[in-house]
Design an enzyme around this catalytic site. Structure first.
Site, PDB file in Angstrom:
ATOM      1  N   HIS A   1       1.008  -1.099  -0.013  1.00 48.93           N
ATOM      2  CA  HIS A   1       0.306   0.336  -0.294  1.00 48.93           C
ATOM      3  C   HIS A   1       0.909   0.906  -0.299  1.00 48.93           C
ATOM      4  CE1 HIS A   1      -3.605   2.283   0.132  1.00 48.93           C
ATOM      5  NE2 HIS A   1      -2.602   2.748   1.350  1.00 48.93           N
TER       6      HIS A   1
ATOM      7  N   HIS B   1     -10.200   2.863  -0.635  1.00 49.04           N
ATOM      8  CA  HIS B   1     -10.292   2.318   0.559  1.00 49.04           C
ATOM      9  C   HIS B   1     -11.059   1.229   0.227  1.00 49.04           C
ATOM     10  CE1 HIS B   1      -9.667   4.070   5.099  1.00 49.04           C
ATOM     11  NE2 HIS B   1      -8.461   3.456   4.167  1.00 49.04           N
TER      12      HIS B   1
END
Lengths: 224, 771
Positions: free
Chosen positions: B61, B112
């Site tokens: 990430h 998200h």
């Protein structure tokens, strides 16, 4: 030029928009801060929309204790025009300047829509530029917009002509389709829809909202 | 003030003295060779706190370790000419674009996804919160948000849970921030089951001189942490806690999804803008993924020296947090600023006015090192670049999936098409009532589109349009698109198509496309199939950006969207989500009041179709809804045709030629006509025979095919000839279809739809499922 104050609380969202509407209506907007107790000598006050203090408690329940609200209540009782929009309406109810309360919309969701309102009282400080029975188009956007009060209070509001705006097509379950009300004197008005978002062609549904702010100018001129 | 925790912390000194100590690097997600590299960089084993920092910053990430090698194409293929309007490019929190008159705009889309499946409300809410802080970090006032949502099948029992949570989360956070939501996308597809996508875009406005960067420069400058207190939320998992927790009394598990407080963020926005206006901020970084680990290492790495932090000065929500937890916490609504000592007092006065808690946690040094002490003991001593920017880079194996050729061979042109007007009509109403074409107003009506008073257009128009300058009317238009079905059929073409459609949407309202942001949602990079899709899509998007002359300014990559692989196994055609490269295009309008709306508002307006319709059904909504089919090759992407069409649409808007314009995309001409009709309930009398003859196609193709580079334009009175001339001057095929009317949508040949039946088909679908 008339000076109209717009109060900013932490979490106010439509304060700059209310100030713009005041300016477009031909008055001078004055920014007021929640933590001060001075109204800076303004001629009228707008409590704008938003989620003051996050509204994690009841909407408006904390803001009513802000230092500036003492001055707003005093001014309102002295006849100064005060307009509460959405969260501002909720704060006026919490401050007992207006009757009733707001709870969650019946559909339990936030609703943003262009809403038709019928003007039920064209005599107040914030509605005198409209005709009795006139239909106006004003954006509505809130989560806790359902106006409630007990039956005697509702009867009293109706009986005294203090229902100022009614929804044409009830969007949120408000009692007796009530969108906005006034106090006994007619200088304090609160409503859930947002007149400051109907003041410019191309940025909202028409310009019906200007009438609210021009009404205040007319009221001020009449009382001067 | 808290006191030092009991027990001996794992100091740098201790790490040097105990080289053989076992550290739980694998539980923190680090591979053996990655751990060996950390030891090599430091010349000793890392401390527990250093290991925590490296593990989060070297995660997929934060480090983009699987995609970095390929993302370089975006920079490599951007020419000097394309950089003309770029004030800040890839690498900072968001790109910044010059839109003229001293104004600049910053925008970015981020994902998200995984948190939004676990806890839909907070996952979506903090997704909005995170992207908004990125925009504030650039020195801008956030002025609008958009959301790009993908859910599982609309009739799956779990979909309503995710939809309700995500929609109220996006709305609950964005509405409370006072940011208008001006558009986005919502689609349903079984490939997103248990793997929904929640992307959020934010756009901000600033003057050129207000640009702020995430750089820590000037030895002696103070490092200030402000906003919400640091708590135990959002720490990357129980394994991390277990590895550092020696205190039996502590809660053993903490939520790994962050919890948002939009009120705090709203106050933070206003507070930051006041700090910027007072010129008391040298550098600024928001705290998002990896929290203080990320902010300190990125600020220091981007700067010219080093940084020292005294970690006990971080204000805590929970005094029992360990140093490692403080470094990794992803508590929301926090910012880190670099402040000159002589500006500190003014800085603190402003944060005090907003009741924003603030603490000086360290200062910029000239050492080139990032050092962190906890109660006087050195627990971190690293080169910040090795944490922030020099993480591992992988060349993951990738190959065309074994199933790809068979999928492409199964062309939708073979599917039976309706011939009679009656059959076309029946299928049309079915297609219009399918979840992905149906009206999304049940969702968008839960978002405030008016706040700030500058929204000129929002959903369902082709692009969201926001006024930037109240005096001149200067403003921007933004549209985002992604077609997962097309991208599954051909990732290279699908990514190009996403750009082409967003570019077309922006031009449809009359804006000149300037810049691009992207959010690449793909499967596991450890699956060669998904990795191949990612590489193909990046290549396609980078090539298409170069061909259209619009640069990528920033974005985000979300991998491991392969939940279903656990059931069907790696290598299966359904192992990953439909690859979904969300592409956002930003364009500029000299005066937003001249923007062209999508709907017809008057009768008697001449209606024209621009572009050519081909027999292109593969990946179409029609193929999916009527035949449950996905196969073949997606429609051809012709970027020259797109560019020419865009010129016509932009000139038609600025020249006052267009009454309304709407692009053709999913659902083809049928969907565009329906949208144009339903906006204001204005019908049309049209004749499609000219189109059938000119393009040599049948009625079903006219209505359902999804060929690109097309738009439906209604002309202002007496301007039809000007539109035809404009189209011809750019060699864009143009055909007059008829005129708008007060009646039904009459397509000629006995094919008529009443406004009421279109409305019923289109608007009842989502409320029936979710209201």
């Amino acid at each position: 030029m008339a000076r109209i104050g717009v109060v900013t609380f932490p979490g106010s969202l439509d304060d700059r928009d209310a100030a713009r509407a005041v300016r477009l209506a031909g008055a001078e907007p004055v920014r007021l801060w929640h933590a001060e107790d001075s109204l800076a000598g303004v001629d009228a006050v707008v409590l704008p929309g938003g989620f003051s203090y996050g509204d994690y408690l009841r909407a408006g329940a904390i803001s009513r204790f802000a230092p500036i609200m003492g001055s707003v209540v005093d001014a309102a009782n002295a006849g100064v025009p005060v307009l509460g929009i959405c969260n501002g309406f909720q704060i006026l109810c919490e401050s007992h300047l207006l009757a009733g309360a707001m709870v969650k919309n019946t559909q339990l969701t936030f609703l943003c829509t262009d809403q038709v309102l019928r003007v039920e009282n064209a005599q107040t400080a914030w509605s005198n530029q409209f005709a009795q029975g006139q239909e106006i188009l004003i954006p509505l956007k809130n989560q806790d917009g359902q106006f409630i009060a007990d039956e005697p209070t509702l009867d009293e509001l109706e009986g005294e002509g203090r229902v100022v705006f009614r929804y044409v097509g009830n969007p949120n379950g408000s009692r007796r389709d009530i969108a906005g009300i006034t106090n006994a004197r007619g200088n304090v008005v609160g409503l859930m829809p947002h007149p400051e978002h109907a003041v410019e062609d191309g940025f909202g549904p028409g310009t019906d909202g200007l009438g609210f702010f021009r009404s205040a100018l007319t009221a001020l001129l009449a009382s001067a | 003030m808290t006191t030092a925790p009991a027990g001996t912390p794992d100091t740098v000194e201790n790490a040097t003295a105990t080289p053989g100590a076992e550290l739980p690097y694998a539980e923190l997600g680090l591979k053996e060779d990655e751990y060996a590299r950390i030891v090599d960089i430091l010349g000793r084993r890392p401390t527990a706190a250093e290991l925590a920092m490296y593990s989060v910053m070297w995660s997929e990430h934060c480090s983009y370790k699987s995609s970095k090698r390929h993302l370089g194409q975006f920079g490599d293929k951007t020419t000097e000419e394309m950089r003309e309007h770029l004030l800040v490019g890839i690498g900072q929190n968001a790109g910044v674009v010059d839109i003229g008159d001293g104004w600049a705009v910053t925008f970015k889309v981020e994902s998200h996804n995984h948190p939004s499946y676990v806890e839909p409300y907070q996952g979506a809410a903090t997704g909005v919160g995170g992207i908004v802080r990125d925009i504030i970090s650039m020195g801008a006032r956030p002025v609008a948000v958009m959301d790009q949502l993908r859910f599982g099948a609309i009739d799956h029992p779990d979909t309503a849970r995710v939809v309700h949570g995500v929609v109220s989360g996006v709305g609950g956070y964005g509405n409370s921030l006072g940011l208008p939501n001006i558009g986005g996308e919502t689609e349903f597809d079984a490939s997103y089951q248990r793997n929904p996508l929640v992307n959020a875009l934010c756009v901000g406005v600033l003057r050129h001189e207000d640009i702020h960067l995430a750089n820590a420069e000037g030895a002696g400058n103070k490092v200030v942490l402000f906003g919400a207190r640091t708590g135990g939320d959002g720490i990357g998992g129980a394994s991390i806690l277990a590895s550092e927790t020696f205190d039996e009394d502590k809660p053993s598990k903490r939520p790994s999804v962050q919890v948002g407080d939009p009120f705090m963020e709203k106050v933070l926005i206003e507070c930051c803008l006041e700090l910027f206006a007072a010129r008391v901020v040298e550098g600024i970084q928001d705290l998002g993924a990896a929290g203080i680990s990320c902010a300190t290492s990125e600020l220091a790495s981007n700067g010219d020296g080093g940084m020292h932090v005294d970690l006990e000065n971080v204000l805590l929500r929970d005094p029992t947090l360990t140093a490692g937890e403080i470094l990794m916490s992803e508590s929301q609504e926090r910012m880190m600023a670099v402040v000159a000592p002589d500006k500190l007092e003014e800085f603190l006065a402003i944060t005090g006015r907003w009741d924003v808690e603030t603490s000086v946690i360290g200062e910029v040094t000239g050492t080139g090192r990032l050092t962190i002490d906890h109660y006087g003991q050195r627990i971190v001593d690293v080169d910040p670049k090795t944490v922030a920017h020099e993480g591992p880079v992988y060349d993951r194996p990738y190959a065309k999936p074994a199933w790809q050729d068979a999928l492409n061979a199964d062309d939708a042109a073979r599917l039976p098409r309706p011939a009679s007007p009656e059959d076309v009509r029946t299928q049309a109403l079915t297609v219009l009532a399918s979840p992905n074409l149906a009206s999304k107003s049940w969702i968008t009506d839960q978002y405030d589109r008016y706040v700030q008073g500058n929204t000129a257009m929002s959903q369902p128009d082709d692009a969201g349009v926001i006024r930037v300058d109240e005096t001149s009317g200067l403003g921007v238009a933004i549209a985002t698109d992604a077609n997962g079905r097309f991208t599954k059929l051909d990732p290279y073409t699908g990514a190009r198509q996403a750009l082409a459609e967003a570019y077309r949407n922006v031009a449809t309202v009359g804006a000149r496309p300037l810049a691009v942001t992207d959010c690449l949602n793909f499967g596991s990079p450890e699956d060669p199939d998904a990795m191949w899709q990612l590489v193909q899509a990046i290549t396609g998007l980078a090539d298409a950006c170069a061909e259209l002359g619009v640069p990528v300014t920033g974005g985000n990559v979300s991998l491991y969207n392969s939940t279903l692989a656990g059931e069907v196994g790696k290598g299966h055609i359904d192992a990953s989500i439909n690859p979904t490269p969300v592409v956002g295009v930003l364009g500029v309008l000299d005066d937003v009041t001249h923007a062209t709306p999508s709907g017809w508002s008057e009768s008697g307006r001449e209606v024209f179709l621009l572009g050519t319709t081909r027999t292109e059904f593969s990946g179409s909504v029609w193929a999916g809804v009527i035949h449950e089919h996905l196969g073949g090759r997606p429609p051809v992407v012709d970027l020259d045709a797109e560019r020419s069409l865009a010129r016509v649409l932009i000139d038609a808007a600025s020249g006052g030629v267009a009454h309304a314009a709407h692009d053709l995309a999913a659902g083809g001409l049928l969907q565009s006509l329906t949208d144009a009709v339903l906006r204001h309930g204005v019908g049309a009398d049209l004749d499609l025979t000219g189109l059938l003859e000119r393009d040599g196609i049948d009625l079903a193709t006219v209505l359902f095919a999804e060929s690109g580079a097309r738009a439906l334009v209604a002309a202002n009175p007496d301007r039809g000839n000007d539109l035809v001339a404009l189209a011809e001057s750019h060699s864009v095929p143009v055909l007059r279809l008829g005129t708008t009317s007060d009646g039904d949508l009459d397509l000629g040949g006995g094919l008529t739809f009443t406004v009421a039946e279109l409305r019923e088909a289109h608007e009842g679908v989502l409320p029936a499922r979710f209201a």
